[in-house]
Design a protein around this motif. Structure first.
Motif, PDB file in Angstrom:
ATOM      1  N   LYS A   1       0.846  -1.189   0.000  1.00 18.71           N
ATOM      2  CA  LYS A   1       0.000   0.000   0.000  1.00 18.71           C
ATOM      3  C   LYS A   1       0.881   1.238   0.000  1.00 18.71           C
ATOM      4  O   LYS A   1       1.742   1.407   0.869  1.00 18.71           O
ATOM      5  CB  LYS A   1      -0.921   0.008   1.221  1.00 18.71           C
ATOM      6  CG  LYS A   1      -1.955   1.121   1.196  1.00 18.71           C
ATOM      7  CD  LYS A   1      -2.943   0.994   2.352  1.00 18.71           C
ATOM      8  CE  LYS A   1      -3.996   2.081   2.306  1.00 18.71           C
ATOM      9  NZ  LYS A   1      -4.995   1.944   3.396  1.00 18.71           N
ATOM     10  N   ILE A   2       0.665   2.115  -0.983  1.00 18.06           N
ATOM     11  CA  ILE A   2       1.556   3.266  -1.134  1.00 18.06           C
ATOM     12  C   ILE A   2       0.822   4.599  -1.087  1.00 18.06           C
ATOM     13  O   ILE A   2       1.457   5.653  -1.213  1.00 18.06           O
ATOM     14  CB  ILE A   2       2.350   3.175  -2.450  1.00 18.06           C
ATOM     15  CG1 ILE A   2       1.401   3.129  -3.657  1.00 18.06           C
ATOM     16  CG2 ILE A   2       3.274   1.966  -2.438  1.00 18.06           C
ATOM     17  CD1 ILE A   2       2.110   3.241  -4.995  1.00 18.06           C
ATOM     18  N   GLY A   3      -0.494   4.585  -0.902  1.00 16.25           N
ATOM     19  CA  GLY A   3      -1.180   5.868  -0.859  1.00 16.25           C
ATOM     20  C   GLY A   3      -2.662   5.731  -0.582  1.00 16.25           C
ATOM     21  O   GLY A   3      -3.246   4.655  -0.718  1.00 16.25           O
ATOM     22  N   THR A   4      -3.259   6.830  -0.176  1.00 17.83           N
ATOM     23  CA  THR A   4      -4.705   6.937   0.008  1.00 17.83           C
ATOM     24  C   THR A   4      -5.173   8.223  -0.676  1.00 17.83           C
ATOM     25  O   THR A   4      -4.367   9.080  -1.048  1.00 17.83           O
ATOM     26  CB  THR A   4      -5.083   6.983   1.498  1.00 17.83           C
ATOM     27  OG1 THR A   4      -4.447   8.118   2.109  1.00 17.83           O
ATOM     28  CG2 THR A   4      -4.642   5.713   2.217  1.00 17.83           C
ATOM     29  N   GLY A   5      -6.481   8.346  -0.845  1.00 16.82           N
ATOM     30  CA  GLY A   5      -7.032   9.576  -1.396  1.00 16.82           C
ATOM     31  C   GLY A   5      -6.940   9.706  -2.900  1.00 16.82           C
ATOM     32  O   GLY A   5      -7.223  10.783  -3.442  1.00 16.82           O
ATOM     33  N   TRP A   6      -6.587   8.634  -3.584  1.00 14.46           N
ATOM     34  CA  TRP A   6      -6.440   8.704  -5.036  1.00 14.46           C
ATOM     35  C   TRP A   6      -7.782   8.682  -5.764  1.00 14.46           C
ATOM     36  O   TRP A   6      -7.831   8.805  -6.987  1.00 14.46           O
ATOM     37  CB  TRP A   6      -5.532   7.571  -5.520  1.00 14.46           C
ATOM     38  CG  TRP A   6      -4.087   7.874  -5.274  1.00 14.46           C
ATOM     39  CD1 TRP A   6      -3.431   7.838  -4.081  1.00 14.46           C
ATOM     40  CD2 TRP A   6      -3.121   8.291  -6.245  1.00 14.46           C
ATOM     41  NE1 TRP A   6      -2.117   8.205  -4.238  1.00 14.46           N
ATOM     42  CE2 TRP A   6      -1.898   8.483  -5.561  1.00 14.46           C
ATOM     43  CE3 TRP A   6      -3.161   8.509  -7.615  1.00 14.46           C
ATOM     44  CZ2 TRP A   6      -0.735   8.891  -6.210  1.00 14.46           C
ATOM     45  CZ3 TRP A   6      -1.997   8.913  -8.270  1.00 14.46           C
ATOM     46  CH2 TRP A   6      -0.809   9.104  -7.574  1.00 14.46           C
ATOM     47  N   GLY A   7      -8.872   8.567  -5.025  1.00 10.75           N
ATOM     48  CA  GLY A   7     -10.187   8.649  -5.642  1.00 10.75           C
ATOM     49  C   GLY A   7     -10.535  10.037  -6.140  1.00 10.75           C
ATOM     50  O   GLY A   7     -11.539  10.211  -6.836  1.00 10.75           O
ATOM     51  N   ILE A   8      -9.719  11.035  -5.809  1.00 17.76           N
ATOM     52  CA  ILE A   8      -9.980  12.395  -6.297  1.00 17.76           C
ATOM     53  C   ILE A   8      -9.666  12.535  -7.780  1.00 17.76           C
ATOM     54  O   ILE A   8     -10.026  13.541  -8.395  1.00 17.76           O
ATOM     55  CB  ILE A   8      -9.178  13.443  -5.507  1.00 17.76           C
ATOM     56  CG1 ILE A   8      -7.673  13.266  -5.736  1.00 17.76           C
ATOM     57  CG2 ILE A   8      -9.526  13.389  -4.033  1.00 17.76           C
ATOM     58  CD1 ILE A   8      -6.831  14.387  -5.157  1.00 17.76           C
ATOM     59  N   TYR A   9      -9.015  11.535  -8.364  1.00 12.78           N
ATOM     60  CA  TYR A   9      -8.622  11.617  -9.775  1.00 12.78           C
ATOM     61  C   TYR A   9      -9.537  10.760 -10.640  1.00 12.78           C
ATOM     62  O   TYR A   9      -9.862   9.626 -10.283  1.00 12.78           O
ATOM     63  CB  TYR A   9      -7.175  11.156  -9.954  1.00 12.78           C
ATOM     64  CG  TYR A   9      -6.171  11.974  -9.179  1.00 12.78           C
ATOM     65  CD1 TYR A   9      -5.998  13.327  -9.437  1.00 12.78           C
ATOM     66  CD2 TYR A   9      -5.397  11.395  -8.178  1.00 12.78           C
ATOM     67  CE1 TYR A   9      -5.078  14.086  -8.725  1.00 12.78           C
ATOM     68  CE2 TYR A   9      -4.469  12.142  -7.461  1.00 12.78           C
ATOM     69  CZ  TYR A   9      -4.318  13.487  -7.738  1.00 12.78           C
ATOM     70  OH  TYR A   9      -3.409  14.236  -7.028  1.00 12.78           O
ATOM     71  N   ASP A  10      -9.924  11.303 -11.789  1.00  9.55           N
ATOM     72  CA  ASP A  10     -10.713  10.513 -12.732  1.00  9.55           C
ATOM     73  C   ASP A  10      -9.865   9.961 -13.872  1.00  9.55           C
ATOM     74  O   ASP A  10     -10.350   9.158 -14.667  1.00  9.55           O
ATOM     75  CB  ASP A  10     -11.890  11.323 -13.280  1.00  9.55           C
ATOM     76  CG  ASP A  10     -11.466  12.512 -14.125  1.00  9.55           C
ATOM     77  OD1 ASP A  10     -10.278  12.888 -14.089  1.00  9.55           O
ATOM     78  OD2 ASP A  10     -12.327  13.080 -14.820  1.00  9.55           O
ATOM     79  N   GLN A  11      -8.614  10.396 -13.966  1.00  3.76           N
ATOM     80  CA  GLN A  11      -7.662   9.819 -14.915  1.00  3.76           C
ATOM     81  C   GLN A  11      -6.336   9.629 -14.182  1.00  3.76           C
ATOM     82  O   GLN A  11      -5.815  10.575 -13.577  1.00  3.76           O
ATOM     83  CB  GLN A  11      -7.446  10.742 -16.117  1.00  3.76           C
ATOM     84  CG  GLN A  11      -8.673  10.982 -16.970  1.00  3.76           C
ATOM     85  CD  GLN A  11      -8.755  10.057 -18.169  1.00  3.76           C
ATOM     86  OE1 GLN A  11      -7.783   9.445 -18.596  1.00  3.76           O
ATOM     87  NE2 GLN A  11      -9.950   9.951 -18.734  1.00  3.76           N
ATOM     88  N   VAL A  12      -5.812   8.407 -14.217  1.00  2.00           N
ATOM     89  CA  VAL A  12      -4.514   8.102 -13.615  1.00  2.00           C
ATOM     90  C   VAL A  12      -3.695   7.371 -14.675  1.00  2.00           C
ATOM     91  O   VAL A  12      -4.078   6.291 -15.132  1.00  2.00           O
ATOM     92  CB  VAL A  12      -4.652   7.235 -12.349  1.00  2.00           C
ATOM     93  CG1 VAL A  12      -3.290   7.039 -11.698  1.00  2.00           C
ATOM     94  CG2 VAL A  12      -5.620   7.860 -11.361  1.00  2.00           C
ATOM     95  N   VAL A  13      -2.577   7.965 -15.056  1.00  2.00           N
ATOM     96  CA  VAL A  13      -1.813   7.484 -16.204  1.00  2.00           C
ATOM     97  C   VAL A  13      -0.433   7.015 -15.755  1.00  2.00           C
ATOM     98  O   VAL A  13       0.311   7.772 -15.110  1.00  2.00           O
ATOM     99  CB  VAL A  13      -1.651   8.603 -17.257  1.00  2.00           C
ATOM    100  CG1 VAL A  13      -0.838   8.106 -18.449  1.00  2.00           C
ATOM    101  CG2 VAL A  13      -3.012   9.112 -17.702  1.00  2.00           C
ATOM    102  N   GLY A  14      -0.102   5.775 -16.082  1.00  2.00           N
ATOM    103  CA  GLY A  14       1.270   5.320 -15.941  1.00  2.00           C
ATOM    104  C   GLY A  14       2.091   5.942 -17.048  1.00  2.00           C
ATOM    105  O   GLY A  14       1.979   5.562 -18.213  1.00  2.00           O
ATOM    106  N   ALA A  15       2.917   6.933 -16.697  1.00  6.18           N
ATOM    107  CA  ALA A  15       3.477   7.835 -17.707  1.00  6.18           C
ATOM    108  C   ALA A  15       4.852   7.444 -18.212  1.00  6.18           C
ATOM    109  O   ALA A  15       5.410   8.148 -19.047  1.00  6.18           O
ATOM    110  CB  ALA A  15       3.535   9.253 -17.134  1.00  6.18           C
TER     111      ALA A  15
END
Length: 552
Positions: free
Chosen positions: A199-213
């Motif tokens: 587990k590396i983070g919380t609160g990532w639900g604020i994003y509607d696009q998450v891109v492995g860049a």
């Protein structure tokens, strides 16, 4: 109408009627990959490798799903886009993790609607000259080397590249509640390609696009880009530390809400680009500055609105993106969503008047092997699902809605409101031939005159229910991936101004469910889900819709 008001065997003819899914076209959009406008400092780090370079030209290719579910490959060159043989079956999402085992060919991760993640190895594309002397490409879609179940616990899987600094490509996964996990790469394709999650983070639900860049700043470590529904774009530099693989975010843009799909494209320079598609289907290219930021955009292609691309940042959607309409003569028509907020020209699905008096609805897919919606019909107390008789006793219900998967196993489910005001959940078997034991979700549902839904409205990747009460208020009931709903949200009044309401699925290409309402004048209005549990300002779709008794 099946979703509003009682259904009676005395007033409707016995089923079943049967409709065949109409053919959709292959759009074959094209793109020219621009050259970068900015120069970067030479990096001393080992340059990242392109993650999906099938033709070995040093730049990743684009894997495209056409409206008819055909897979094609866009290389950005003056070569016809080749078809990619579908060795993968029906899929919910495609993730491009790169070359996991170092053999020079990329792998592909395939997520099924029921949560199985499978790894395919040995993908490649080979040039050949056809009989007319023209250059063509032939694609090998690879072979299955590994699979694992239970991945429907996440609403988004993405592969940024190597974020831990060990030279192996990693995987990240986000839950509907916003927790972020890292699956470190092992470098294996015969055994498990990933280690135990961290587990590396919380609160990532604020994003509607998450891109492995991939690597945007040239330090040899992969990065992540994330967008909020409000259009703010953030850059998360990779750290190389498995315990905390992402550094603090940096805001690198605003106004990115105009795009419905965002993805990364990498090559052998050690710097990855960002590609974004707008609602009109135009592709835009952003070269990196070499320090985590982005240069001015340039256009790289048009005509992309109807397709879905692999490796994009939005939550994957599975289920209908189409609409049924029954006219006043009893003729059944079909519309499919073009991804740009409009519908393709209607197609007649029946003989003229062939469905007169039928009591129907159009559920988000009840089959895990098909994206197409499932036609429901009541007649003589029987429920017919895609023409299959589910048995008698359904006259005990006065409202039915097929909103998608509400139990978390990946199969589309059915909601049925009893004459006693109780709502019952019927878990689907994934084949549209039966249901598992029903679950009573409680009483008090007879205060609604409309129950609709077809996928995710609030952006968490779980199907939701919309319900309108007699006062004209529309309520959102968020799905939970377990039987039941979260606390309802009042979306406001005035919705009784529409005599027809329907959810055609995603009309705008962002993966979220949109809403259509038809007013007394016959004008149809589109409401786009905003990603936070409500809808944007309505858009006029034109008049003439009062030719229909119902839309579904």
């Amino acid at each position: 109408m099946l979703l509003a008001g009682p259904a009676s065997a005395d007033t409707h003819p016995a089923g079943p009627h049967v409709a065949v899914e109409p053919a959709k076209p292959a759009t074959q959009p094209t793109a020219q990959f621009p050259k970068r406008k900015s120069a970067y400092a030479t990096t001393s780090a080992v340059p990242s490798k392109p993650r999906f370079d099938l033709d070995h030209d040093g730049r990743s290719d684009l894997l495209v799903r056409e409206p008819n579910d055909t897979l094609t490959l866009e290389t950005g060159k003056n070569v016809p886009n080749p078809t990619v043989p579908n060795s993968y079956g029906t899929f919910k999402d495609l993730i491009e993790p790169g070359d996991l085992d170092g053999d020079g060919n990329p792998e592909l991760l395939v997520l099924s609607p029921t949560g199985t993640l499978s790894l395919f190895t040995g993908l490649s594309a080979t040039h050949f000259t056809d009989s007319a002397g023209k250059d063509q490409l032939s694609v090998n879609s690879g072979s299955l080397s590994w699979s694992s179940n239970g991945w429907n616990a996440y609403n988004k899987l993405f592969s940024p590249g190597d974020v831990t600094g060990d030279g192996k490509t990693d995987l990240m996964a986000r839950t509907p509640s916003g927790d972020l996990y890292l699956y470190p790469g092992t470098g294996s394709v015969s055994g498990s390609p990933y280690g135990d999650r961290i587990k590396i983070g919380t609160g990532w639900g604020i994003y509607d696009q998450v891109v492995g860049a991939s690597d945007m700043d040239g330090d040899g470590i992969a990065d992540v880009v994330a967008r909020t529904p409000g259009g703010d774009l953030y850059f998360y530099p990779g750290s190389g530390n498995a315990a905390a693989p992402l550094k603090d975010r940096v805001k690198i843009g605003t106004g990115w809400g105009i795009y419905n799909q965002i993805l990364s494209q990498d090559d052998t320079t050690g710097y990855a680009d960002i590609i974004a598609r707008d609602a009109a289907g135009t592709f835009w290219f952003y070269a990196p500055t070499g320090k985590g930021g982005l240069s001015d955009r340039s256009q790289m292609g048009t005509g992309w609105s109807a397709v879905t691309l692999a490796n994009t940042g939005g939550n994957p959607a599975f289920g209908k993106a189409d609409l049924m309409a029954l006219d006043t003569q009893g003729s059944l028509y079909y519309y499919w969503a073009k991804g740009n907020g409009t519908m393709a020209d209607r197609q007649l699905l029946s003989d003229v008047g062939g469905w007169a008096g039928a009591d129907i609805s159009f559920a988000s897919s009840l089959r895990s092997d098909s994206r197409w919606g499932t036609l429901l019909e009541l007649g003589g107390g029987h429920l017919y699902v895609a023409g299959h008789d589910m048995g008698a006793g359904w006259d005990a219900f006065n409202g039915i809605a097929g909103v998608g998967d509400l139990t978390g196993e990946g199969n589309g489910d059915l909601l049925a409101r009893g004459n006693n005001g109780h709502m019952y959940l019927y878990p689907g078997n994934g084949q549209a031939t039966g249901f598992y034991n029903r679950v009573d979700l409680g009483a008090g549902w007879n205060g609604f005159n409309k129950l609709i839904g077809a996928g995710d409205v609030n952006g968490d990747g779980i199907a939701d229910l919309l319900a309108r009460d007699d006062n004209g208020h529309l309520f959102l009931y968020p799905g939970k991936s377990t039987p039941g709903f979260g606390n309802r949200i009042d979306l406001g009044g005035g919705w009784n101004g529409y005599n027809k309401l329907a959810t055609p699925g995603d009309m705008t290409g962002d993966g979220r469910t949109d809403l259509i309402g038809v007013d007394a004048s016959g004008t149809a209005w589109r409401y786009d889900a905003n990603g936070t549990g409500s809808f944007k300002e309505r858009v006029n779709l034109g008049g003439g819709w009062n030719t229909y008794n119902g839309i579904y």
